[in-house]
Enzyme design. Structure first.
Site, PDB file in Angstrom:
ATOM      1  N   HIS A 506       0.818  -1.212   0.000  1.00  0.00           N
ATOM      2  CA  HIS A 506       0.000   0.000   0.000  1.00  0.00           C
ATOM      3  C   HIS A 506       0.850   1.258   0.000  1.00  0.00           C
ATOM      4  O   HIS A 506       0.852   2.004   0.967  1.00  0.00           O
ATOM      5  CB  HIS A 506      -0.939  -0.009   1.215  1.00  0.00           C
ATOM      6  CG  HIS A 506      -1.851  -1.201   1.250  1.00  0.00           C
ATOM      7  ND1 HIS A 506      -2.474  -1.639   2.389  1.00  0.00           N
ATOM      8  CD2 HIS A 506      -2.242  -2.049   0.280  1.00  0.00           C
ATOM      9  CE1 HIS A 506      -3.203  -2.703   2.113  1.00  0.00           C
ATOM     10  NE2 HIS A 506      -3.076  -2.974   0.834  1.00  0.00           N
TER      11      HIS A 506
HETATM   12  C1  LIG Z   1      -1.188  -9.287  -2.371  1.00  0.00           C
HETATM   13  C2  LIG Z   1      -1.935  -7.984  -2.318  1.00  0.00           C
HETATM   14  C3  LIG Z   1      -3.103  -7.882  -1.570  1.00  0.00           C
HETATM   15  C4  LIG Z   1      -3.799  -6.674  -1.507  1.00  0.00           C
HETATM   16  N1  LIG Z   1      -4.977  -6.620  -0.796  1.00  0.00           N
HETATM   17  C5  LIG Z   1      -5.645  -5.457  -0.694  1.00  0.00           C
HETATM   18  C6  LIG Z   1      -6.867  -5.364   0.047  1.00  0.00           C
HETATM   19  O1  LIG Z   1      -7.368  -6.347   0.579  1.00  0.00           O
HETATM   20  N2  LIG Z   1      -7.484  -4.162   0.139  1.00  0.00           N
HETATM   21  C7  LIG Z   1      -6.979  -3.048  -0.452  1.00  0.00           C
HETATM   22  O2  LIG Z   1      -7.600  -1.979  -0.330  1.00  0.00           O
HETATM   23  N3  LIG Z   1      -5.852  -3.112  -1.188  1.00  0.00           N
HETATM   24  C8  LIG Z   1      -5.172  -4.282  -1.327  1.00  0.00           C
HETATM   25  N4  LIG Z   1      -4.028  -4.339  -2.077  1.00  0.00           N
HETATM   26  C9  LIG Z   1      -3.614  -3.144  -2.814  1.00  0.00           C
HETATM   27  C10 LIG Z   1      -4.361  -3.103  -4.144  1.00  0.00           C
HETATM   28  O3  LIG Z   1      -4.033  -4.224  -4.899  1.00  0.00           O
HETATM   29  C11 LIG Z   1      -4.020  -1.815  -4.889  1.00  0.00           C
HETATM   30  O4  LIG Z   1      -4.364  -0.696  -4.073  1.00  0.00           O
HETATM   31  C12 LIG Z   1      -4.814  -1.696  -6.179  1.00  0.00           C
HETATM   32  O5  LIG Z   1      -4.649  -2.842  -6.973  1.00  0.00           O
HETATM   33  C13 LIG Z   1      -4.362  -0.471  -6.935  1.00  0.00           C
HETATM   34  O6  LIG Z   1      -5.093  -0.374  -8.124  1.00  0.00           O
HETATM   35  P1  LIG Z   1      -4.462   0.384  -9.365  1.00  0.00           P
HETATM   36  O7  LIG Z   1      -5.426   0.261 -10.481  1.00  0.00           O
HETATM   37  O8  LIG Z   1      -4.025   1.729  -8.947  1.00  0.00           O
HETATM   38  O9  LIG Z   1      -3.112  -0.431  -9.670  1.00  0.00           O
HETATM   39  P2  LIG Z   1      -2.884  -1.943 -10.140  1.00  0.00           P
HETATM   40  O10 LIG Z   1      -4.035  -2.815  -9.812  1.00  0.00           O
HETATM   41  O11 LIG Z   1      -1.554  -2.353  -9.641  1.00  0.00           O
HETATM   42  O12 LIG Z   1      -2.819  -1.816 -11.706  1.00  0.00           O
HETATM   43  C14 LIG Z   1      -1.756  -1.149 -12.346  1.00  0.00           C
HETATM   44  C15 LIG Z   1      -1.562  -1.796 -13.708  1.00  0.00           C
HETATM   45  O13 LIG Z   1      -0.650  -0.997 -14.456  1.00  0.00           O
HETATM   46  C16 LIG Z   1       0.214  -1.854 -15.177  1.00  0.00           C
HETATM   47  N5  LIG Z   1       1.443  -1.098 -15.462  1.00  0.00           N
HETATM   48  C17 LIG Z   1       2.317  -0.592 -14.571  1.00  0.00           C
HETATM   49  N6  LIG Z   1       3.311   0.036 -15.213  1.00  0.00           N
HETATM   50  C18 LIG Z   1       3.059  -0.062 -16.542  1.00  0.00           C
HETATM   51  C19 LIG Z   1       3.722   0.417 -17.712  1.00  0.00           C
HETATM   52  N7  LIG Z   1       4.853   1.109 -17.645  1.00  0.00           N
HETATM   53  N8  LIG Z   1       3.166   0.130 -18.909  1.00  0.00           N
HETATM   54  C20 LIG Z   1       2.010  -0.578 -19.014  1.00  0.00           C
HETATM   55  N9  LIG Z   1       1.351  -1.049 -17.941  1.00  0.00           N
HETATM   56  C21 LIG Z   1       1.860  -0.780 -16.707  1.00  0.00           C
HETATM   57  C22 LIG Z   1       0.442  -3.017 -14.220  1.00  0.00           C
HETATM   58  O14 LIG Z   1       0.903  -4.157 -14.919  1.00  0.00           O
HETATM   59  C23 LIG Z   1      -0.947  -3.194 -13.630  1.00  0.00           C
HETATM   60  O15 LIG Z   1      -1.732  -4.073 -14.380  1.00  0.00           O
HETATM   61  C24 LIG Z   1      -3.306  -5.541  -2.179  1.00  0.00           C
HETATM   62  C25 LIG Z   1      -2.130  -5.630  -2.933  1.00  0.00           C
HETATM   63  C26 LIG Z   1      -1.446  -6.836  -3.013  1.00  0.00           C
HETATM   64  C27 LIG Z   1      -0.195  -6.909  -3.835  1.00  0.00           C
END
Ligand SMILES: Cc1cc2nc3c(=O)[nH]c(=O)nc-3n(C[C@H](O)[C@H](O)[C@H](O)COP(=O)(O)OP(=O)(O)OC[C@H]3O[C@@H](n4cnc5c(N)ncnc54)[C@H](O)[C@@H]3O)c2cc1C
Ligand code: SF4
Length: 585
Positions: A506
């Site tokens: 996080h």
């Molecule tokens: C094991 C685990 C458990 C978790 N459990 C919880 C929970 O229970 N509750 C909670 O609130 N949060 C939890 N989290 C945190 C949560 O996963 C994140 O807050 C959330 O996924 C963020 O969403 P996002 O869309 O910002 O990023 P992400 O879901 O990480 O998506 C970002 C995407 O961008 C892509 N990307 C990155 N850089 C590039 C690039 N240069 N070019 C192209 N694509 C790119 C990545 O491949 C990814 O698919 C957890 C995280 C993990 C790792």
């Protein structure tokens, strides 16, 4: 030279919750959207039968390959940062759906205090209560203004939950009832209640019953299979982007996900974004995808790296405190381990700990945010206490009390005896932003494409350590009341430092929101002050970290940003919020 492709309405980096919600909302309105995803294509079918602890929890098959791209980390500006190469310490999402697929599903709203943290602290305790280097600031939005978007996220993800007795007001109840309870959850709740606290069930994006969301996507009932955190759900029972928003976007016919496409730069003319430059991982060919709106939703580290590399916004300088990009980087507090808190061993109790889901459990919010009076406490903000019934998988279900030999007869005996007899209570707390904690480009280490790695400099302040220690004490108090025969604390030493063995999923900040372009990168629609058609989504826009998990708040802001983008495209452009000058400079 990069090949320029046909212009679309919106191009997005990343397909997690932030990118996925944007894709769904914009394509439903008829806009053509392309999402560039660095990882491979994956769907629910890829997870069928994939209950392989070695592959996913030990070898981290779903996570970013840290030998190709990672972050560097250091505990102060004086040190040389080291690259983080071990997924034990950094578990970033990589394929379709990102980390939003292998998340646990804990779905929490943040507190009204969070969004007005500076002004409420000053009003209640006086400005002197804020430590000298602490850079907390208001977000420019209130909880009440964000509430409808929280409600929207909960309905899309199908959150199962019950009312938090000390939580913020809600306009509607959760779309699904809470998950099943278990004897160990009830023990935690009873002990917490005896101590005068107010436990409630963890709100979960793991479905307590089969559910169809407002977009018409069905999410099945959870099987409590235990292979949830770090895994995709083969039952289609976890609210994630694959079974919800990405599917909704796909059905419109206006959406394309381009997998194996690593974005390396935002192309712009100094005032407007033109598109995204990316490399096809398979062929090595470079492309530029032009669009009317460019969205960065690639998680905190990619968002900041792209802004810094593309020279958008003024980089933050900790010496002068000028600039904004990289500012107020924060995370959840960790002590080089997976949790801080108390593990109890029970000689006369045994539970079925092999079942569970990512967000099965209960928690106590009596110390969260500003729920407790801080007048006599030597820290701001707070912590939550959580008992998780995640489901212990075969390798993980292997705990023995501290002091047990690591091998031999005694180890084997205790290992067998305490199987299903040990429970953990965790204190979840963040480190608050401070002047010397920030992101910038590493001067030494590069990724596989030759671009600098992003560098995290994290200086824990005294208040961060005191807050975490207070949390561990409360865990001990509850575990004692639960009747554990042996209690092992995972405590926080006074001299704890951040390094390349940090652990948290996080991380937040670096391109933070606010009312004043001098102290924030984006407005409350996640629109860059310096580039009106560039929107930066996800936790990078949070000016501080709370004790609560971030994803529901990321989702809520993605809904708000999408609304802003629709207004922007349908109107005459321009900033969606008028800038205010709140800083003295
Ligand atoms: C094991 C685990 C458990 C978790 N459990 C919880 C929970 O229970 N509750 C909670 O609130 N949060 C939890 N989290 C945190 C949560 O996963 C994140 O807050 C959330 O996924 C963020 O969403 P996002 O869309 O910002 O990023 P992400 O879901 O990480 O998506 C970002 C995407 O961008 C892509 N990307 C990155 N850089 C590039 C690039 N240069 N070019 C192209 N694509 C790119 C990545 O491949 C990814 O698919 C957890 C995280 C993990 C790792
Ligand atoms: S515990 Fe439930 S939501 Fe999680 S993977 Fe298993 S069935 Fe899916």
């Amino acid at each position: 030279m990069a090949e320029e492709l046909k212009k679309v309405d919106v191009v997005i980096v990343g397909t997690g919750w932030a990118g996925g919600i944007t894709a769904a909302e914009l394509t439903k309105k008829g806009y053509k959207v392309v999402a560039l995803e660095r990882g491979k294509e994956q769907s629910r079918d890829d997870f069928i039968g994939a209950k392989d602890e070695l592959k996913y929890s030990i070898r981290y098959d779903m996570m970013q390959d840290l030998s190709k791209d990672t972050v560097t980390a250091r505990g102060s500006m004086k040190e040389t940062a080291k690259p983080v190469r071990n997924n034990n310490y950094a578990r970033f999402g990589n394929d379709t759906g990102g980390a939003s697929v292998h998340w646990n599903g804990v779905s929490l709203r943040w507190l009204p205090y969070d969004f007005e943290i500076h002004s409420q602290t000053v009003e209640k305790y006086g400005a002197k209560k804020i430590p000298e280097n602490c850079t907390i600031q208001d977000w420019g939005i209130t909880y009440d203004e964000l509430e409808p978007y929280y409600d929207k996220f909960e309905k899309t993800a199908g959150v199962s939950g019950e009312e938090n007795p000390v939580g913020p007001p809600r306009s509607d109840k959760y779309p699904n009832p809470p998950l099943k309870t278990t004897p160990s959850i009830e023990l935690f709740k009873k002990a917490s209640t005896n101590l005068g606290y107010h436990p409630y069930r963890l709100p979960a994006a793991n479905m307590s019953e089969s559910y169809t969301n407002p977009d018409g996507e069905t999410i099945n009932a959870c099987m409590y299979c235990a292979f949830c955190e770090e895994y995709g759900c083969d039952f289609g029972a976890k609210g994630d982007p694959i079974v919800t928003v990405l599917e909704t976007a796909r059905k419109t016919g206006n959406f394309e996900i381009r997998n194996e496409s690593t974005v390396t730069e935002v192309i712009h003319d100094g005032t407007k974004a033109i598109g995204l430059k990316y490399i096809d991982n398979i062929t090595g060919t470079e492309y530029i995808q032009p669009a009317d709106i460019v969205v960065l939703a690639g998680f905190v580290f990619t968002n900041n790296k792209l802004l810094l590399k593309s020279k958008i916004g003024k980089p933050y300088n900790p010496e002068t405190q000028e600039g904004v990009i990289g500012k107020n980087f924060t995370g959840h507090f960790s002590n080089i381990s997976t949790y801080i808190g108390a593990r109890g061993f029970f000689d006369n109790e045994k539970w079925n700990l092999s079942m569970g889901t990512g967000a099965l459990g209960a928690k106590v919010d009596d110390f969260a945010g500003d729920n407790v009076d801080h007048t006599d406490l030597d820290f701001l903000h707070g912590y939550e206490i959580r008992y998780y019934h995640l489901g212990q998988r075969p390798i993980d279900n292997n705990h023995v009390p501290v002091g047990t030999p690591a091998w031999g007869k005694e180890y084997k005996e205790k290992n067998l005896f305490y199987h299903n007899r040990s429970l953990i209570i965790r204190a979840k707390t963040a480190f608050l932003p401070n002047r010397y904690t920030y992101l910038d480009l590493d001067p030494t280490y590069k990724d596989e494409l030759g671009d600098p790695l992003i560098r995290a400099t994290v200086h824990y302040e005294e208040q961060d350590i005191k807050r975490a220690q207070h949390g561990v004490e409360t865990c001990k108090e509850i575990m004692t009341e639960m009747g554990a025969d042996i209690i092992d604390l995972v405590d926080v030493p006074d001299d704890v430092k951040f390094d390349s063995k940090f652990y948290t999923n996080h991380f937040l900040g670096g391109a933070i929101m606010g009312e004043d372009p001098k102290t924030s990168a984006v407005n409350t629609y996640s629109q860059m002050w310096d580039m009106e058609n560039l929107f930066v989504l996800g936790g990078s826009s949070f000016p501080h970290n709370s004790n609560h998990d971030p994803t529901e708040t990321i989702g809520a802001f993605a809904y708000r940003a999408s609304e802003g983008m629709i207004d922007y495209l349908g109107g005459e452009g321009g900033l969606l919020v008028e800038a205010k000058q709140t800083s003295k400079a």
